[in-house]
Design a protein around this motif. Structure first.
Motif, PDB file in Angstrom:
ATOM      1  N   ARG A  62       5.696 -19.653  -3.708  1.00 17.88           N
ATOM      2  CA  ARG A  62       6.758 -20.701  -4.421  1.00 17.88           C
ATOM      3  C   ARG A  62       7.025 -20.456  -2.904  1.00 17.88           C
ATOM      4  NH1 ARG A  62       5.706 -17.288  -8.016  1.00 17.88           N
ATOM      5  NH2 ARG A  62       5.200 -18.191 -10.059  1.00 17.88           N
ATOM      6  N   VAL A  63       8.530 -21.679  -2.586  1.00 19.74           N
ATOM      7  CA  VAL A  63       8.718 -22.271  -2.005  1.00 19.74           C
ATOM      8  C   VAL A  63      10.969 -22.223  -2.535  1.00 19.74           C
ATOM      9  CG1 VAL A  63       9.825 -23.623  -0.468  1.00 19.74           C
ATOM     10  CG2 VAL A  63       7.603 -23.230  -0.210  1.00 19.74           C
ATOM     11  N   SER A  64      11.525 -21.871  -1.715  1.00 21.31           N
ATOM     12  CA  SER A  64      12.847 -22.362  -2.374  1.00 21.31           C
ATOM     13  C   SER A  64      14.208 -22.559  -1.527  1.00 21.31           C
ATOM     14  CB  SER A  64      13.554 -21.021  -2.995  1.00 21.31           C
ATOM     15  OG  SER A  64      13.393 -20.139  -3.870  1.00 21.31           O
ATOM     16  N   GLN A  65      14.699 -23.879  -1.612  1.00 27.00           N
ATOM     17  CA  GLN A  65      15.545 -24.406  -0.972  1.00 27.00           C
ATOM     18  C   GLN A  65      16.764 -24.827  -1.430  1.00 27.00           C
ATOM     19  OE1 GLN A  65      15.192 -25.676   2.263  1.00 27.00           O
ATOM     20  NE2 GLN A  65      17.470 -26.286   1.877  1.00 27.00           N
ATOM     21  N   GLU A  66      17.851 -24.516  -1.422  1.00 26.87           N
ATOM     22  CA  GLU A  66      19.538 -24.379  -1.712  1.00 26.87           C
ATOM     23  C   GLU A  66      20.042 -25.788  -0.631  1.00 26.87           C
ATOM     24  OE1 GLU A  66      23.460 -22.414  -1.893  1.00 26.87           O
ATOM     25  OE2 GLU A  66      22.788 -21.830  -0.612  1.00 26.87           O
ATOM     26  N   PHE A  67      20.336 -26.775  -1.263  1.00 27.24           N
ATOM     27  CA  PHE A  67      21.039 -28.229  -1.636  1.00 27.24           C
ATOM     28  C   PHE A  67      22.714 -27.672  -1.998  1.00 27.24           C
ATOM     29  CE2 PHE A  67      17.062 -28.615  -3.347  1.00 27.24           C
ATOM     30  CZ  PHE A  67      15.991 -29.559  -2.337  1.00 27.24           C
ATOM     31  N   THR A  68      23.032 -28.893  -1.416  1.00 21.99           N
ATOM     32  CA  THR A  68      24.591 -29.076  -0.762  1.00 21.99           C
ATOM     33  C   THR A  68      25.245 -29.741  -1.199  1.00 21.99           C
ATOM     34  OG1 THR A  68      27.149 -27.619  -0.700  1.00 21.99           O
ATOM     35  CG2 THR A  68      25.155 -28.569   0.774  1.00 21.99           C
ATOM     36  N   GLY A  69      26.059 -30.105  -1.862  1.00 20.50           N
ATOM     37  CA  GLY A  69      27.004 -31.472  -1.335  1.00 20.50           C
ATOM     38  C   GLY A  69      25.652 -32.918  -1.926  1.00 20.50           C
ATOM     39  N   GLY A  70      26.147 -33.944  -1.193  1.00 17.54           N
ATOM     40  CA  GLY A  70      25.179 -34.907  -1.761  1.00 17.54           C
ATOM     41  C   GLY A  70      25.855 -36.216  -2.193  1.00 17.54           C
ATOM     42  N   THR A  71      25.562 -37.010  -2.139  1.00 15.98           N
ATOM     43  CA  THR A  71      26.632 -38.194  -2.863  1.00 15.98           C
ATOM     44  C   THR A  71      26.511 -38.666  -4.210  1.00 15.98           C
ATOM     45  OG1 THR A  71      25.500 -39.367  -0.866  1.00 15.98           O
ATOM     46  CG2 THR A  71      26.453 -41.417  -2.610  1.00 15.98           C
ATOM     47  N   LEU A  72      27.321 -39.175  -5.293  1.00 16.95           N
ATOM     48  CA  LEU A  72      27.382 -39.150  -6.782  1.00 16.95           C
ATOM     49  C   LEU A  72      26.469 -40.464  -7.263  1.00 16.95           C
ATOM     50  CD1 LEU A  72      27.733 -38.174  -9.793  1.00 16.95           C
ATOM     51  CD2 LEU A  72      30.259 -39.626  -8.895  1.00 16.95           C
TER      52      LEU A  72
END
Length: 104
Positions: A62-72
């Motif tokens: 498995r590969v984990s990635q953290e995501f933050t922010g983005g555009t609504l």
């Protein structure tokens, strides 16, 4: 390429999503490294890679990635490319939508 739909990411929260390569690996094959790339699928975001927080982390198949922010309201195409101990490459894709409020 195989694609899945990740659970939506609330705009104001950081989340971790996991790519599972188990079904793509040969017996005894392990992941050695992985990178994640992001493009905008729908909506407008001139810097889609900014949703990535840190580097991808390999843990077994498995590969984990953290995501933050983005555009609504935007939906992103997220692609994970993983190299194996046998010099093979596998890729998995996912759609990740950014929404208002908690989803979990």
């Amino acid at each position: 390429m195989n694609r899945v739909v990740f659970q939506a990411k609330p705009l104001t929260e950081d989340v971790i999503r996991v790519f599972d390569f188990t079904s793509l690996l040969a017996e005894g094959e392990t992941l050695a490294a992985a990178v994640v790339d992001v493009d905008t699928f729908s909506g407008v975001d001139s810097s889609p890679d900014a949703i990535l927080s840190g580097n991808a982390t390999v843990d077994g198949p498995r590969v984990s990635q953290e995501f933050t922010g983005g555009t609504l309201g935007a939906t992103y195409t997220v692609t994970c490319i993983a190299g194996t101990c046998n010099d093979q490459q596998h890729s998995l894709g996912a759609y990740l939508a950014v929404v208002r409020g908690a989803t979990e």
